[in-house]
Design an enzyme around this catalytic site. Structure first.
Site, PDB file in Angstrom:
ATOM      1  N   ASP A   9      -2.689  -0.306  -7.540  1.00 24.87           N
ATOM      2  CA  ASP A   9      -1.847  -0.902  -8.587  1.00 24.87           C
ATOM      3  C   ASP A   9      -1.081   0.131  -9.411  1.00 24.87           C
ATOM      4  O   ASP A   9      -0.825  -0.061 -10.599  1.00 24.87           O
ATOM      5  CB  ASP A   9      -2.697  -1.791  -9.533  1.00 24.87           C
ATOM      6  CG  ASP A   9      -3.431  -2.876  -8.776  1.00 24.87           C
ATOM      7  OD1 ASP A   9      -2.856  -3.391  -7.794  1.00 24.87           O
ATOM      8  OD2 ASP A   9      -4.569  -3.206  -9.148  1.00 24.87           O
TER       9      ASP A   9
ATOM     10  N   LYS B  92       3.289   0.907  -6.442  1.00 28.19           N
ATOM     11  CA  LYS B  92       3.811   1.247  -5.107  1.00 28.19           C
ATOM     12  C   LYS B  92       4.929   0.298  -4.682  1.00 28.19           C
ATOM     13  O   LYS B  92       5.887   0.719  -4.038  1.00 28.19           O
ATOM     14  CB  LYS B  92       2.667   1.195  -4.067  1.00 28.19           C
ATOM     15  CG  LYS B  92       1.558   2.201  -4.365  1.00 28.19           C
ATOM     16  CD  LYS B  92       0.397   2.055  -3.410  1.00 28.19           C
ATOM     17  CE  LYS B  92      -0.361   0.764  -3.565  1.00 28.19           C
ATOM     18  NZ  LYS B  92      -1.111   0.625  -4.835  1.00 28.19           N
TER      19      LYS B  92
ATOM     20  N   HIS C  29       1.697  -6.242  -4.400  1.00 32.23           N
ATOM     21  CA  HIS C  29       2.747  -5.293  -4.779  1.00 32.23           C
ATOM     22  C   HIS C  29       3.874  -6.047  -5.485  1.00 32.23           C
ATOM     23  O   HIS C  29       4.461  -6.958  -4.914  1.00 32.23           O
ATOM     24  CB  HIS C  29       3.283  -4.568  -3.534  1.00 32.23           C
ATOM     25  CG  HIS C  29       2.257  -3.661  -2.897  1.00 32.23           C
ATOM     26  ND1 HIS C  29       2.527  -2.861  -1.828  1.00 32.23           N
ATOM     27  CD2 HIS C  29       0.959  -3.433  -3.204  1.00 32.23           C
ATOM     28  CE1 HIS C  29       1.427  -2.180  -1.493  1.00 32.23           C
ATOM     29  NE2 HIS C  29       0.468  -2.524  -2.314  1.00 32.23           N
TER      30      HIS C  29
ATOM     31  N   THR D 256     -11.783  -8.373  -2.925  1.00 34.75           N
ATOM     32  CA  THR D 256     -10.802  -9.422  -3.201  1.00 34.75           C
ATOM     33  C   THR D 256     -11.172 -10.728  -2.484  1.00 34.75           C
ATOM     34  O   THR D 256     -10.489 -11.735  -2.652  1.00 34.75           O
ATOM     35  CB  THR D 256      -9.401  -8.969  -2.732  1.00 34.75           C
ATOM     36  OG1 THR D 256      -9.481  -8.631  -1.346  1.00 34.75           O
ATOM     37  CG2 THR D 256      -8.929  -7.758  -3.516  1.00 34.75           C
TER      38      THR D 256
ATOM     39  N   GLN E  41      -3.554  -0.181  -1.678  1.00 33.01           N
ATOM     40  CA  GLN E  41      -4.719   0.385  -2.375  1.00 33.01           C
ATOM     41  C   GLN E  41      -4.396   1.811  -2.873  1.00 33.01           C
ATOM     42  O   GLN E  41      -3.259   2.071  -3.205  1.00 33.01           O
ATOM     43  CB  GLN E  41      -5.975   0.376  -1.492  1.00 33.01           C
ATOM     44  CG  GLN E  41      -6.516  -1.024  -1.215  1.00 33.01           C
ATOM     45  CD  GLN E  41      -5.721  -1.783  -0.188  1.00 33.01           C
ATOM     46  OE1 GLN E  41      -5.530  -1.328   0.920  1.00 33.01           O
ATOM     47  NE2 GLN E  41      -5.256  -2.959  -0.521  1.00 33.01           N
TER      48      GLN E  41
ATOM     49  N   GLY F 206       8.683   6.288 -14.085  1.00 28.50           N
ATOM     50  CA  GLY F 206       8.988   4.877 -14.332  1.00 28.50           C
ATOM     51  C   GLY F 206       8.927   4.588 -15.823  1.00 28.50           C
ATOM     52  O   GLY F 206       7.975   4.976 -16.504  1.00 28.50           O
ATOM     53  N   VAL F 207       9.979   3.931 -16.332  1.00 26.28           N
ATOM     54  CA  VAL F 207      10.000   3.588 -17.761  1.00 26.28           C
ATOM     55  C   VAL F 207      10.133   2.076 -17.970  1.00 26.28           C
ATOM     56  O   VAL F 207      10.438   1.614 -19.062  1.00 26.28           O
ATOM     57  CB  VAL F 207      11.117   4.364 -18.509  1.00 26.28           C
ATOM     58  CG1 VAL F 207      10.796   5.854 -18.554  1.00 26.28           C
ATOM     59  CG2 VAL F 207      12.484   4.145 -17.852  1.00 26.28           C
TER      60      VAL F 207
HETATM   61  P1  GDP Z   1       1.127  -1.817  -6.671  1.00 24.44           P
HETATM   62  O1  GDP Z   1      -0.013  -2.602  -6.152  1.00 24.44           O
HETATM   63  O2  GDP Z   1       0.887  -0.342  -6.623  1.00 24.44           O
HETATM   64  O3  GDP Z   1       2.444  -2.187  -6.049  1.00 24.44           O
HETATM   65  O4  GDP Z   1       1.239  -2.169  -8.222  1.00 24.44           O
HETATM   66  P2  GDP Z   1       1.155  -3.654  -8.871  1.00 24.44           P
HETATM   67  O5  GDP Z   1       2.399  -4.387  -8.563  1.00 24.44           O
HETATM   68  O6  GDP Z   1      -0.138  -4.286  -8.519  1.00 24.44           O
HETATM   69  O7  GDP Z   1       1.041  -3.288 -10.407  1.00 24.44           O
HETATM   70  C1  GDP Z   1       2.015  -2.525 -11.041  1.00 24.44           C
HETATM   71  C2  GDP Z   1       2.626  -3.336 -12.196  1.00 24.44           C
HETATM   72  O8  GDP Z   1       3.360  -2.474 -13.025  1.00 24.44           O
HETATM   73  C3  GDP Z   1       3.605  -4.390 -11.737  1.00 24.44           C
HETATM   74  O9  GDP Z   1       3.543  -5.462 -12.647  1.00 24.44           O
HETATM   75  C4  GDP Z   1       4.961  -3.683 -11.844  1.00 24.44           C
HETATM   76  O10 GDP Z   1       6.044  -4.578 -12.031  1.00 24.44           O
HETATM   77  C5  GDP Z   1       4.744  -2.835 -13.055  1.00 24.44           C
HETATM   78  N1  GDP Z   1       5.458  -1.560 -13.104  1.00 24.44           N
HETATM   79  C6  GDP Z   1       5.721  -0.685 -12.104  1.00 24.44           C
HETATM   80  N2  GDP Z   1       6.315   0.431 -12.589  1.00 24.44           N
HETATM   81  C7  GDP Z   1       6.420   0.250 -13.927  1.00 24.44           C
HETATM   82  C8  GDP Z   1       6.904   1.075 -15.007  1.00 24.44           C
HETATM   83  O11 GDP Z   1       7.347   2.205 -14.832  1.00 24.44           O
HETATM   84  N3  GDP Z   1       6.805   0.525 -16.266  1.00 24.44           N
HETATM   85  C9  GDP Z   1       6.294  -0.709 -16.505  1.00 24.44           C
HETATM   86  N4  GDP Z   1       6.240  -1.150 -17.773  1.00 24.44           N
HETATM   87  N5  GDP Z   1       5.834  -1.483 -15.517  1.00 24.44           N
HETATM   88  C10 GDP Z   1       5.884  -1.017 -14.251  1.00 24.44           C
HETATM   89  P1  IMO Z   2      -2.800  -2.646  -4.170  1.00 25.35           P
HETATM   90  O1  IMO Z   2      -2.176  -2.364  -2.832  1.00 25.35           O
HETATM   91  C1  IMO Z   2      -6.389  -2.474  -6.624  1.00 25.35           C
HETATM   92  C2  IMO Z   2     -10.207  -3.133  -4.575  1.00 25.35           C
HETATM   93  C3  IMO Z   2     -10.994  -4.394  -4.876  1.00 25.35           C
HETATM   94  C4  IMO Z   2     -12.411  -3.867  -4.675  1.00 25.35           C
HETATM   95  C5  IMO Z   2     -12.264  -2.915  -3.501  1.00 25.35           C
HETATM   96  C6  IMO Z   2     -12.640  -3.509  -2.157  1.00 25.35           C
HETATM   97  O2  IMO Z   2      -2.193  -3.790  -4.890  1.00 25.35           O
HETATM   98  O3  IMO Z   2      -2.867  -1.400  -4.983  1.00 25.35           O
HETATM   99  P2  IMO Z   2     -11.439  -5.246  -0.527  1.00 25.35           P
HETATM  100  O4  IMO Z   2     -11.024  -6.666  -0.750  1.00 25.35           O
HETATM  101  O5  IMO Z   2     -10.325  -4.333  -0.166  1.00 25.35           O
HETATM  102  O6  IMO Z   2     -12.609  -5.115   0.406  1.00 25.35           O
HETATM  103  O7  IMO Z   2     -12.001  -4.764  -1.969  1.00 25.35           O
HETATM  104  O8  IMO Z   2     -10.904  -2.521  -3.490  1.00 25.35           O
HETATM  105  N1  IMO Z   2      -8.812  -3.358  -4.128  1.00 25.35           N
HETATM  106  C7  IMO Z   2      -7.737  -3.093  -4.889  1.00 25.35           C
HETATM  107  N2  IMO Z   2      -7.650  -2.665  -6.159  1.00 25.35           N
HETATM  108  N3  IMO Z   2      -5.264  -2.654  -5.881  1.00 25.35           N
HETATM  109  C8  IMO Z   2      -5.353  -3.062  -4.603  1.00 25.35           C
HETATM  110  O9  IMO Z   2      -4.283  -3.142  -3.798  1.00 25.35           O
HETATM  111  C9  IMO Z   2      -6.628  -3.340  -4.056  1.00 25.35           C
HETATM  112  N4  IMO Z   2      -7.067  -3.769  -2.855  1.00 25.35           N
HETATM  113  C10 IMO Z   2      -8.396  -3.762  -2.907  1.00 25.35           C
HETATM  114  O10 IMO Z   2     -10.769  -4.828  -6.183  1.00 25.35           O
HETATM  115  O11 IMO Z   2     -12.805  -3.115  -5.801  1.00 25.35           O
HETATM  116 MG    MG Z   3      -1.306  -4.142  -6.708  1.00 24.09          MG
END
Ligand code: GDP
Ligand code: IMO
Ligand code: MG
Length: 428
Positions: A13, A16, A41, A129, A224, A413-414
């Site tokens: 999270d 990416k 994502h 998950t 991840q 990122g801002v």
């Molecule tokens: P990922 O799994 O790595 O793609 O990340 P997620 O989407 O799960 O979580 C990242 C969150 O942060 C999302 O809600 C994005 O829209 C947000 N985000 C990403 N880059 C930025 C940033 O630079 N600033 C802010 N405020 N939010 C961001």
């Molecule tokens: P993105 O791509 C954050 C965590 C789960 C759990 C562990 C194992 O959005 O960054 P699993 O279901 O994979 O066997 O769970 O990994 N986990 C994540 N945490 N971002 C993710 O994906 C995750 N995918 C799995 O919360 O702790």
């Molecule tokens: Mg994510």
């Protein structure tokens, strides 16, 4: 031209999806190489539309870019069809997706076992998950998995499902006290949904290597993060695949030398979902502040993310195990309006200072952060597009992270939008 890997540098999270979307227009292919719909994502396009992608590469939102689900991914066919449908309803052309014939399928018994085994573990649960990821990878390694190519051969699919269910039904009924699954029903449902996926099936290994040989740019979109890697993460509180750059080669079929650039996606603070050690975790109002300001709620499961300060030991570790060439620092804007911003520069374990990751997880569980306090800033930075426009103290914070983290910070990122970045060095 090189392939570029985008890799989560923390516990997932990190942003990416946004980083992939930003670079999507500079490449011809965006490839998911591991994980499955445990990922969530987020992409916010310039017209303000928000997309949550789980299985489909974020490049789907870039016209003319081919999204590839490669061999290392585990695919729930029902989720893929639903996700395609959702995107198609929003006007996205989903027919250009390529799906590896070698990717493994998440079957209903994987999901059932994932959920029930977590319940069985009680307090020791991993906090998965519940999407069947671990059980599917277990079958892959045990060489009893069902693959995308089996959708093309109903008799092989039937044999595999019948033989898998002989054992899985014993586990479900005798150990976990659940209902057995009917093999014929599983086969029928899989073939029915699989029929919709047949046009996408391809030899993605060949397709990607040919694109590479033609000099095209390929983006490998990790899911991840490094600390969730089954080898390099905080085992057993990890996922069952290899999000790190080595996994990008194995999971796509591109050789390691094709990947010339690895960009670590790094949040300006730290978050984690699920169980497991987290040295800089905050349990006070500062943690609540980060959760609120950063909107730190899981995209896949809706769980609150655990929040803490930036951990430079982890960032250095990620730089090493992934051979990172750059970092993309995300969510710096979330830290605006803090009096001071602590950075964890080392750990203390049993009275001793450790500057690198401890060798054992027992020590990592006991690691206490050693903090350095940086002065904060109060300005809104979402409009900043150059490094010089950032407030002095934000610049200092970023420079200090760069000194501590082992690779240059090339983008910042801002805000969540595609344009909301400070570019320091060209990424593509
Ligand atoms: P990922 O799994 O790595 O793609 O990340 P997620 O989407 O799960 O979580 C990242 C969150 O942060 C999302 O809600 C994005 O829209 C947000 N985000 C990403 N880059 C930025 C940033 O630079 N600033 C802010 N405020 N939010 C961001
Ligand atoms: P993105 O791509 C954050 C965590 C789960 C759990 C562990 C194992 O959005 O960054 P699993 O279901 O994979 O066997 O769970 O990994 N986990 C994540 N945490 N971002 C993710 O994906 C995750 N995918 C799995 O919360 O702790
Ligand atoms: Mg994510």
């Amino acid at each position: 031209m090189p392939a570029i890997a985008l890799i989560g540098a923390q516990w997932g999270d990190e942003g990416k999806g946004k980083a992939t979307d930003l670079l999507g227009s500079s490449v011809t292919h965006v490839v998911r190489y591991q994980g499955g719909n445990n990922a969530g994502h987020t992409v916010v396009t310039p017209d303000g539309q928000k997309y949550a992608l789980h299985l489909i590469p974020s490049g789907i939102l870039t016209p003319n870019c081919t999204p590839v689900i490669a061999n290392g991914v585990v695919v729930d066919p029902h989720v893929l069809v639903d996700e395609m449908q959702g995107l198609a309803e929003r006007g996205v052309d989903v027919n250009r997706i390529k799906l590896s014939a070698d990717a493994h399928l998440i079957m209903p018994y994987h999901i059932a076992i994932d959920k029930v085994s977590e319940r069985y573990l009680g307090k020791a649960k991993i906090g998965t998950t519940g999407r069947g990821i671990g059980p599917c990878y277990q079958d892959k390694i045990a060489r009893i998995g069902v693959r995308v190519q089996d959708l093309l051969d109903p008799s092989i699919l039937t044999q595999k499902v019948e033989s898998a269910l002989e054992l899985k039904n014993q586990i479900l009924t005798k150990i976990y006290n659940r209902k057995a699954l009917d093999p014929q029903q599983v086969v029928d449902e899989t073939l029915e949904v699989g029929a919709q996926l047949q046009p996408l099936i391809a030899d993605t290994r060949l397709l990607l290597n040919e694109a590479h040989e033609r000099g095209e740019w390929i983006l490998l979109e990790g899911s991840q993060g490094t600390l969730l890697d089954v080898d390099h993460g905080t085992y057993p509180y990890v996922t069952s695949s290899s999000p790190t750059s080595g996994g990008a080669a194995a999971g796509s079929g591109l050789g390691p030398r094709a990947i010339e650039r690895s960009i670590g996606i790094l949040k300006a603070y730290t978050t984690r979902v699920g169980s497991g050690p987290f040295p800089t975790e905050l349990f006070d109002d500062k943690g609540e502040y980060l959760r609120k300001q950063g909107g730190e709620v899981g995209v896949t499961t809706g769980r609150d993310r655990r929040c803490g300060w930036f951990d430079a030991v982890i960032a250095r570790y990620a730089a090493r195990v992934n051979s990172l060439t750059d970092f993309f620092l995300t969510k710096l804007d979330v830290l605006s309006s803090l009096e001071t911003v602590p950075i964890c520069v080392a750990y203390e374990v049993d009275g001793k200072r450790l500057d690198e990751m401890p060798m054992t997880q027992t020590d990592f569980h006991h690691a206490k952060p050693v903090y350095e306090e940086m002065p904060g800033w109060f300005e809104d930075i979402t409009h900043c597009r150059t490094f010089d426009e950032l407030p002095e103290n934000a610049q200092r914070y970023v420079r200090r992270l760069e000194e501590l983290s082992g690779a240059r910070i090339s983008a910042i990122g801002v805000g969540p939008g595609r344009e909301e970045n400070v570019l320091v060095h060209e990424l593509v």
